[in-house]
Design a protein around this motif. Structure first.
Motif, PDB file in Angstrom:
ATOM      1  N   THR A   1       0.864  -1.164   0.106  1.00 58.53           N
ATOM      2  CA  THR A   1      -0.035   0.027  -0.010  1.00 58.53           C
ATOM      3  C   THR A   1       0.938   1.223   0.009  1.00 58.53           C
ATOM      4  OG1 THR A   1      -1.656  -1.194   1.140  1.00 58.53           O
ATOM      5  CG2 THR A   1      -1.989   1.374   1.382  1.00 58.53           C
ATOM      6  N   GLU A   2       0.669   2.049  -0.918  1.00 52.62           N
ATOM      7  CA  GLU A   2       1.336   3.532  -0.878  1.00 52.62           C
ATOM      8  C   GLU A   2       0.203   4.418  -0.660  1.00 52.62           C
ATOM      9  OE1 GLU A   2       2.909   3.736  -4.617  1.00 52.62           O
ATOM     10  OE2 GLU A   2       4.619   2.338  -4.153  1.00 52.62           O
ATOM     11  N   VAL A   3       0.414   5.455   0.103  1.00 53.18           N
ATOM     12  CA  VAL A   3      -0.376   6.661   0.360  1.00 53.18           C
ATOM     13  C   VAL A   3       0.506   7.806   0.341  1.00 53.18           C
ATOM     14  CG1 VAL A   3      -2.121   5.119   1.707  1.00 53.18           C
ATOM     15  CG2 VAL A   3      -0.071   6.430   2.823  1.00 53.18           C
ATOM     16  N   GLU A   4      -0.423   8.786  -0.199  1.00 54.06           N
ATOM     17  CA  GLU A   4       0.111  10.308   0.058  1.00 54.06           C
ATOM     18  C   GLU A   4      -0.865  11.048   0.606  1.00 54.06           C
ATOM     19  OE1 GLU A   4       1.754  13.658  -3.130  1.00 54.06           O
ATOM     20  OE2 GLU A   4       0.521  12.110  -3.905  1.00 54.06           O
TER      21      GLU A   4
ATOM     22  N   GLN B   1      -7.088   1.725  -6.576  1.00 51.82           N
ATOM     23  CA  GLN B   1      -6.857   3.121  -6.273  1.00 51.82           C
ATOM     24  C   GLN B   1      -7.739   3.807  -5.253  1.00 51.82           C
ATOM     25  OE1 GLN B   1      -5.441   5.531  -9.733  1.00 51.82           O
ATOM     26  NE2 GLN B   1      -6.439   7.164  -9.117  1.00 51.82           N
ATOM     27  N   TYR B   2      -7.276   4.778  -4.432  1.00 52.94           N
ATOM     28  CA  TYR B   2      -8.390   5.516  -3.564  1.00 52.94           C
ATOM     29  C   TYR B   2      -7.920   7.153  -3.778  1.00 52.94           C
ATOM     30  CZ  TYR B   2      -7.453   0.876  -1.379  1.00 52.94           C
ATOM     31  OH  TYR B   2      -7.243  -0.458  -0.972  1.00 52.94           O
ATOM     32  N   GLN B   3      -8.763   7.760  -3.221  1.00 52.78           N
ATOM     33  CA  GLN B   3      -9.053   9.127  -2.941  1.00 52.78           C
ATOM     34  C   GLN B   3      -9.871   9.286  -1.878  1.00 52.78           C
ATOM     35  OE1 GLN B   3     -10.216  11.160  -6.553  1.00 52.78           O
ATOM     36  NE2 GLN B   3      -9.924  13.323  -5.457  1.00 52.78           N
TER      37      GLN B   3
ATOM     38  N   GLY C   1      -3.898   6.920  -2.875  1.00 46.07           N
ATOM     39  CA  GLY C   1      -3.026   5.902  -2.694  1.00 46.07           C
ATOM     40  C   GLY C   1      -3.527   4.951  -3.424  1.00 46.07           C
ATOM     41  N   ASN C   2      -2.925   3.703  -3.166  1.00 44.85           N
ATOM     42  CA  ASN C   2      -3.235   2.534  -3.914  1.00 44.85           C
ATOM     43  C   ASN C   2      -2.788   1.180  -3.353  1.00 44.85           C
ATOM     44  OD1 ASN C   2      -0.571   1.699  -5.321  1.00 44.85           O
ATOM     45  ND2 ASN C   2      -0.600   3.819  -5.928  1.00 44.85           N
TER      46      ASN C   2
END
Length: 145
Positions: free
Chosen positions: A66-69, A98-100, A113-114
């Motif tokens: 998982t990668e998040v900004e 993918q997420y928002q 993120g994703n």
């Protein structure tokens, strides 16, 4: 008006609960990860692939990476819109979601993120090919041209 990164997200409305708030007075980064899992599971269920289907197939997805900004903080009592899309599906063993996360009040994106999800056998935890129910059941989001 929320400006989503991609068309037709699966959306889950969320209220920032007191338990999500850390010593700095805003939602802790670990709370966001839980929220991403919640919207992913909500989407899975909406696609008709709930826990009963997973058990029947002896297959499930587990998070590999998982990668998040983190772009802006969330505070107690704020209403959020969690959006998700399937943006990759290799039709073999993995897919990427993918997420928002958007604050409802002002439309500010708080997180992007994703997660790469890997298909595993539920009884062993070992990677296994996706059954056709996953190949067909997790459609890719069509990007606007």
């Amino acid at each position: 008006m929320i400006e989503w990164d991609l068309p037709t997200p699966h959306i889950l409305s969320w209220m920032v609960e007191p338990e999500a708030i850390d010593e700095l007075g805003h939602a802790n980064n670990a709370a966001y990860i839980r929220w991403l899992e919640q919207v992913a599971w909500s989407h899975t269920e909406a696609l008709g692939l709930g826990l009963d289907v997973y058990r029947q197939l002896n297959r499930c997805f587990v998070a590999r990476r998982t990668e998040v900004e983190y772009l802006a903080p969330a505070f107690e009592g704020e209403r959020l819109q969690l959006g998700t899309w399937i943006v990759e599906n290799d039709r073999r063993i993995s897919m990427v979601r993918q997420y928002q996360v958007v604050r409802e009040q002002d439309g500010v994106t708080l997180l992007r993120g994703n997660t790469r999800w890997v298909c595993v056998a539920m009884d062993s935890g070992k990677p296994r090919r996706m059954p056709h129910e996953f190949i067909d059941g997790y459609p890719l989001t069509q990007k606007e041209s």
